[in-house]
Design a protein around this motif. Structure first.
Motif, PDB file in Angstrom:
ATOM      1  N   ARG A  16       0.405  -0.765  -0.162  1.00  0.00           N
ATOM      2  CA  ARG A  16      -0.060   0.035  -0.292  1.00  0.00           C
ATOM      3  C   ARG A  16       1.263   1.252  -0.397  1.00  0.00           C
ATOM      4  NH1 ARG A  16      -4.254  -0.820   4.289  1.00  0.00           N
ATOM      5  NH2 ARG A  16      -2.478  -0.649   5.885  1.00  0.00           N
ATOM      6  N   GLY A  18       0.790   3.880  -1.686  1.00  0.00           N
ATOM      7  CA  GLY A  18       0.155   4.985  -1.509  1.00  0.00           C
ATOM      8  C   GLY A  18      -0.838   5.972   0.107  1.00  0.00           C
ATOM      9  N   SER A  22       1.246   9.056   1.943  1.00  0.00           N
ATOM     10  CA  SER A  22       0.405  10.336   2.059  1.00  0.00           C
ATOM     11  C   SER A  22       0.841  10.413   3.896  1.00  0.00           C
ATOM     12  CB  SER A  22      -1.719   9.555   2.344  1.00  0.00           C
ATOM     13  OG  SER A  22      -1.637   8.298   2.777  1.00  0.00           O
ATOM     14  N   TRP A  82       4.350   7.589 -11.709  1.00  0.00           N
ATOM     15  CA  TRP A  82       3.694   7.660 -10.700  1.00  0.00           C
ATOM     16  C   TRP A  82       3.291   6.761  -9.629  1.00  0.00           C
ATOM     17  CZ3 TRP A  82       2.460  12.259  -9.413  1.00  0.00           C
ATOM     18  CH2 TRP A  82       1.535  13.453  -9.994  1.00  0.00           C
ATOM     19  N   LYS A  83       4.788   5.572  -9.877  1.00  0.00           N
ATOM     20  CA  LYS A  83       4.836   4.563  -9.338  1.00  0.00           C
ATOM     21  C   LYS A  83       6.261   4.557  -8.139  1.00  0.00           C
ATOM     22  CE  LYS A  83       2.242   0.982 -12.298  1.00  0.00           C
ATOM     23  NZ  LYS A  83       2.441   0.267 -12.784  1.00  0.00           N
TER      24      LYS A  83
END
Length: 107
Positions: A16, A18, A22, A82-83
């Motif tokens: 995870r 992302g 965040s 975006w990885k």
């Protein structure tokens, strides 16, 4: 901070990424707003004149370096679609080391 690092590593290993990003962004925003804002607010109320003077002699260079680093991170995200991978992580570590070297040299 170490707890944020450990929790980001934990969720990254679970796949995870992302959530890890965040967590890092949210933690930094919280640290800046509360960790800087609250002490300044307290100092302003405690100061007899209601003002606190700061030495901001190097602020222009700091802002330019910050904006350049945000731009570089954005470009890295675009290049990597975006990885976040090993090369991306290494690039971020090198960017941070460059910042530390710059900060030590300019102080």
């Amino acid at each position: 901070s170490i707890p944020d690092l450990l929790s980001s590593l934990s969720v990254s290993k679970q796949g995870r990424g992302g959530m890890a990003i965040s967590n890092a962004v949210g933690s930094n925003i919280f640290d800046i707003l509360i960790g800087l804002g609250l002490p300044f607010l307290v100092m302003i109320f405690l100061a007899s004149s209601g003002e606190v003077s700061l030495d901001v002699g190097n602020i222009e260079q700091s802002v330019i370096f910050l904006l350049a680093s945000v731009f570089i991170v954005f470009i890295l995200f675009l290049i990597n679609r975006w990885k976040v991978g090993k090369i991306f992580g290494l690039s971020l570590i090198l960017l941070y080391i460059a910042y530390i070297i710059w900060a030590v040299i300019t102080v």
